[in-house]
Design an enzyme around this catalytic site. Structure first.
Site, PDB file in Angstrom:
ATOM      1  N   ASP A 452       0.862  -1.180   0.000  1.00 31.97           N
ATOM      2  CA  ASP A 452       0.000   0.000   0.000  1.00 31.97           C
ATOM      3  C   ASP A 452       0.897   1.228   0.000  1.00 31.97           C
ATOM      4  O   ASP A 452       1.576   1.518   0.990  1.00 31.97           O
ATOM      5  CB  ASP A 452      -0.895  -0.027   1.245  1.00 31.97           C
ATOM      6  CG  ASP A 452      -1.909   1.107   1.270  1.00 31.97           C
ATOM      7  OD1 ASP A 452      -1.738   2.088   0.522  1.00 31.97           O
ATOM      8  OD2 ASP A 452      -2.873   1.015   2.066  1.00 31.97           O
ATOM      9  N   HIS A 453       0.874   1.974  -1.111  1.00 36.77           N
ATOM     10  CA  HIS A 453       1.807   3.096  -1.260  1.00 36.77           C
ATOM     11  C   HIS A 453       1.445   4.285  -0.369  1.00 36.77           C
ATOM     12  O   HIS A 453       2.224   5.240  -0.272  1.00 36.77           O
ATOM     13  CB  HIS A 453       1.853   3.543  -2.724  1.00 36.77           C
ATOM     14  CG  HIS A 453       3.219   3.991  -3.157  1.00 36.77           C
ATOM     15  ND1 HIS A 453       4.229   4.282  -2.275  1.00 36.77           N
ATOM     16  CD2 HIS A 453       3.748   4.196  -4.387  1.00 36.77           C
ATOM     17  CE1 HIS A 453       5.318   4.651  -2.934  1.00 36.77           C
ATOM     18  NE2 HIS A 453       5.055   4.612  -4.214  1.00 36.77           N
ATOM     19  N   ARG A 454       0.290   4.259   0.275  1.00 37.33           N
ATOM     20  CA  ARG A 454      -0.018   5.301   1.256  1.00 37.33           C
ATOM     21  C   ARG A 454       0.848   5.144   2.498  1.00 37.33           C
ATOM     22  O   ARG A 454       1.149   6.116   3.200  1.00 37.33           O
ATOM     23  CB  ARG A 454      -1.495   5.234   1.672  1.00 37.33           C
ATOM     24  CG  ARG A 454      -2.488   5.508   0.565  1.00 37.33           C
ATOM     25  CD  ARG A 454      -3.911   5.266   1.048  1.00 37.33           C
ATOM     26  NE  ARG A 454      -4.114   3.898   1.479  1.00 37.33           N
ATOM     27  CZ  ARG A 454      -5.271   3.428   1.976  1.00 37.33           C
ATOM     28  NH1 ARG A 454      -6.308   4.254   2.105  1.00 37.33           N
ATOM     29  NH2 ARG A 454      -5.384   2.164   2.346  1.00 37.33           N
TER      30      ARG A 454
END
Length: 482
Positions: A452-454
């Site tokens: 998850d790039h968040r």
């Protein structure tokens, strides 16, 4: 006394379940905690125990039928004194027991959730909206639901509308007697009360369907799930589709999307369009890992368990997650916080005939290597038998999917909802590899990490993947980093 066992919510917020198989029949003697039915929820297959001693009076749902949580599914005659047969409860039970199992559920649905009248159901101060109605309220698991009035905040009564001056009529042509010109009033249509149960309203909200524009086909004109889905298809595809060409008999098969398969589809769609996915790949020489697996199999501590390369991959993931805690976290949208987990519930994706399930090994970071091997073996055996319970699939923090068992080198796995990373472990095969400046044949696999790039940026994802690969190239690093 005749008592009814209502379908409980065996998961977290489940609204329905399918009757897979009855384990008893009318006339059978049952005891407290005896399993009487096997049901399939959106998460797993579960056996339900009966809470009383007695004799089965009636099965109130057919095998293969989907039943709402809180509706009766079986009636049992117990030795306890109860309401006489002529009472209200006896009448309701007698009616349900005398009908066919599938019809008993429909007959008792109105008793469980009374519907408001079609006309006159207007809340004071809000013209056209439905009056407070009896709705289902959750009670103890296994004892169904009860009804209660929904409370709303009192609304102030609107001020009486002022009489608007009538606009003068403009005749289309001169008239002989202006005093006889007629003015036609066009009343404003009032809002119409919509009859739909809460699960149907939620489905309509999720699909973006306006219930006021849907024609109900249910009892008393109520709107059903099928009505909402049909309306959603019309909205999503306004253009008429060409007629489908009929396929030859037996050339097609339709598989209902329900249970675990439906739950998996919803979870994957939600994950794919909520968390921004990034996937990185790494080829690894795992020759030493394969040698270590062969040596572990010969040890007495592993005599009663299956040792596979997945065991060392699991240990490497757990170790790397402790070195990089942010990879083992989740995103809290409501609080706008990242929740870092200082424990590892290691999920293992398992393909079953009922669909994909992801049970997890609780507190995998606390287990020794033999304990981890046993836990993985039990997890796989339970999943293959279709007996994975909802609690075993809840609370995962990071997941491994072993695509190598299908002869696949790599893939781009989708995150398990609520997790920040998932590792795909590809097949191990012989490949040419440069060792010490010379070409050699080595055991090589491909690792694919989606995150998850968040939460996880490229640096953290790369460091985690590099550490997992380094431990599989040289298993001694697991001891040094543990």
């Amino acid at each position: 006394m005749r008592r009814e066992f209502k379908l409980p919510d065996v998961g977290e917020g489940l609204t329905e379940a399918e009757i897979v198989r009855w384990l008893v029949k009318p006339g059978d003697q049952v005891k407290v905690k005896q399993n009487v039915v096997e049901i399939e929820t959106a998460k797993s297959i579960v056996e339900l125990p009966i809470p009383w001693d007695g004799v089965v009076a009636a099965l109130m749902a057919d095998e293969g039928q989907t039943v709402d949580v809180g509706l009766p599914i079986i009636a049992v005659d117990t030795a306890e004194p109860g309401v006489p047969a002529g009472g209200a409860a006896g009448t309701a039970v007698g009616t349900a027991a005398g009908a066919a199992p599938g019809e008993a559920i429909k007959a008792l649905a109105d008793d469980m959730v009374p519907r408001p009248p079609a006309e006159g159901a207007v809340e004071p101060g809000a013209h056209g909206s439905p009056a407070p109605k009896e709705e289902r309220q959750a009670v103890l698991v296994g004892y169904g639901v009860k009804t209660g009035a929904t409370k709303r905040r009192p609304r102030k009564a609107p001020a009486p509308p002022a009489a608007a001056p009538a606009a003068p009529a403009i005749p289309a042509a001169p008239v002989a007697n202006p005093s006889r010109v007629e003015v036609t009033a066009h009343p404003v249509p009032a809002r119409v009360a919509v009859l739909a149960k809460p699960p149907v309203r939620k489905l309509a909200k999720d699909l973006g369907v306006d219930l006021a524009a849907v024609t109900g086909t249910g009892p008393e004109g109520s709107i059903t799930r099928e009505d909402v889905r049909a309306a959603a298809e019309i909205v999503a595809q306004p253009e008429p589709r060409p007629a489908r060409v009929a396929a030859p008999a037996g050339a097609e098969e339709r598989v209902p999307v329900k249970g675990v398969r439906r739950m998996t589809a919803q979870a994957m769609v939600g994950s794919a369009f909520t968390a921004p996915h990034v996937t990185e790949f790494l080829q690894v020489d795992v020759t030493e890992t394969m040698n270590a697996v062969a040596r572990l199999r010969a040890m007495p501590d592993f005599a009663d368990v299956k040792v596979s390369p997945l065991l060392l991959v699991a240990r490497a993931v757990v170790t790397a997650a402790r070195r990089h805690p942010m990879i083992n976290s989740s995103w809290d949208e409501e609080a706008q916080e990242i929740v870092v987990k200082h424990y590892v519930n290691l999920g293992i994706a398992a393909a079953t005939p009922r669909g994909l399930v992801v049970p997890n090994v609780k507190n995998a970071h606390e287990l020794s290597l033999p304990e981890l091997a046993r836990s993985l073996g039990e997890l796989a055996e339970t999943a293959r038998a279709g007996r994975t319970q909802p609690a075993e699939m809840a609370g995962g923090t990071i997941t491994i999917t072993n695509v190598g068992v299908f002869g696949v080198d790599a893939g781009t796995p989708i995150l398990n909802p609520g997790e920040a990373a998932i590792l795909a472990f590809g097949q191990v095969r012989d490949m040419p590899w440069v060792v010490g400046g010379e070409l050699a044949v080595r055991k090589v696999t491909t690792l694919a990490l989606s995150f998850d790039h968040r939460i996880v940026d490229g640096e953290l994802g790369s460091l985690f993947l590099r550490d997992v690969g380094a431990m599989l190239e040289d298993p001694l690093r697991m001891l040094a980093w543990s």
